[in-house]
Design a protein around this motif. Structure first.
Motif, PDB file in Angstrom:
ATOM      1  N   PRO A 287      11.890  -3.291 -21.821  1.00  0.00           N
ATOM      2  CA  PRO A 287      12.587  -2.560 -23.120  1.00  0.00           C
ATOM      3  C   PRO A 287      11.671  -1.192 -23.150  1.00  0.00           C
ATOM      4  N   ASP A 288      10.342  -1.159 -22.988  1.00  0.00           N
ATOM      5  CA  ASP A 288       9.650  -0.019 -23.284  1.00  0.00           C
ATOM      6  C   ASP A 288       9.650   1.094 -21.973  1.00  0.00           C
ATOM      7  N   LYS A 289      10.442   0.574 -21.026  1.00  0.00           N
ATOM      8  CA  LYS A 289      10.526   1.510 -19.665  1.00  0.00           C
ATOM      9  C   LYS A 289       9.609   1.317 -18.800  1.00  0.00           C
ATOM     10  N   SER A 290       8.465   0.317 -19.261  1.00  0.00           N
ATOM     11  CA  SER A 290       7.743   0.068 -18.079  1.00  0.00           C
ATOM     12  C   SER A 290       8.320  -1.064 -17.125  1.00  0.00           C
ATOM     13  N   ILE A 291       7.678  -1.286 -15.908  1.00  0.00           N
ATOM     14  CA  ILE A 291       8.187  -2.260 -14.937  1.00  0.00           C
ATOM     15  C   ILE A 291       7.148  -3.268 -14.747  1.00  0.00           C
ATOM     16  N   ARG A 292       7.490  -4.255 -14.770  1.00  0.00           N
ATOM     17  CA  ARG A 292       6.736  -5.435 -14.350  1.00  0.00           C
ATOM     18  C   ARG A 292       7.163  -5.901 -12.938  1.00  0.00           C
ATOM     19  N   PHE A 293       6.088  -5.497 -11.906  1.00  0.00           N
ATOM     20  CA  PHE A 293       6.160  -5.955 -10.462  1.00  0.00           C
ATOM     21  C   PHE A 293       5.513  -7.155 -10.400  1.00  0.00           C
TER      22      PHE A 293
ATOM     23  N   VAL B 199      12.448   3.640  -5.848  1.00  0.00           N
ATOM     24  CA  VAL B 199      11.296   3.655  -4.584  1.00  0.00           C
ATOM     25  C   VAL B 199      10.742   2.370  -4.513  1.00  0.00           C
ATOM     26  N   LEU B 200      10.520   1.403  -5.496  1.00  0.00           N
ATOM     27  CA  LEU B 200      10.053  -0.039  -5.060  1.00  0.00           C
ATOM     28  C   LEU B 200      11.210  -0.707  -4.190  1.00  0.00           C
ATOM     29  N   GLU B 201      12.443  -0.650  -4.652  1.00  0.00           N
ATOM     30  CA  GLU B 201      13.459  -1.189  -3.884  1.00  0.00           C
ATOM     31  C   GLU B 201      13.431  -0.671  -2.125  1.00  0.00           C
ATOM     32  N   ARG B 202      13.384   0.752  -2.083  1.00  0.00           N
ATOM     33  CA  ARG B 202      13.390   1.200  -0.871  1.00  0.00           C
ATOM     34  C   ARG B 202      12.269   1.316   0.115  1.00  0.00           C
ATOM     35  N   LYS B 203      11.167   1.491  -0.564  1.00  0.00           N
ATOM     36  CA  LYS B 203       9.933   1.423   0.249  1.00  0.00           C
ATOM     37  C   LYS B 203       9.282   0.072   0.432  1.00  0.00           C
ATOM     38  N   LEU B 204       9.236  -0.697  -0.775  1.00  0.00           N
ATOM     39  CA  LEU B 204       8.651  -2.249  -0.566  1.00  0.00           C
ATOM     40  C   LEU B 204       9.745  -3.184  -0.206  1.00  0.00           C
ATOM     41  N   LYS B 205      10.907  -2.648  -0.203  1.00  0.00           N
ATOM     42  CA  LYS B 205      12.078  -3.492   0.194  1.00  0.00           C
ATOM     43  C   LYS B 205      12.049  -4.424  -0.933  1.00  0.00           C
TER      44      LYS B 205
END
Length: 67
Positions: free
Chosen positions: A42-48, A28-34
């Motif tokens: 490693p804990d599956k969180s995402i650092r934006f 979604v980040l790739e597609r919507k926010l381009k």
């Protein structure tokens, strides 16, 4: 003492996102926010990452050894 790369990594500004489906969230980040300006941890969180470095000029300035 930190290497230039370690200092840059520590100075990044980011928002930590949590989801039950980090694969879908990254899509979604790739597609919507381009953007691909994020990292799945490693804990599956995402650092934006919204600001690459708060101390880039500082790191660059002191990366060289004195003459």
């Amino acid at each position: 003492m930190f290497s230039h790369e370690e200092l840059e990594e520590r100075c990044k500004h980011y928002i930590s996102l949590e989801s039950t489906d980090s694969n879908r969230l990254s899509a979604v980040l790739e597609r919507k926010l381009k953007t691909v300006n994020f990292k799945v941890m490693p804990d599956k969180s995402i650092r934006f990452i919204w600001r690459e470095s708060a101390c880039g000029s500082f790191a660059g300035k002191y990366d060289q050894r004195p003459e």
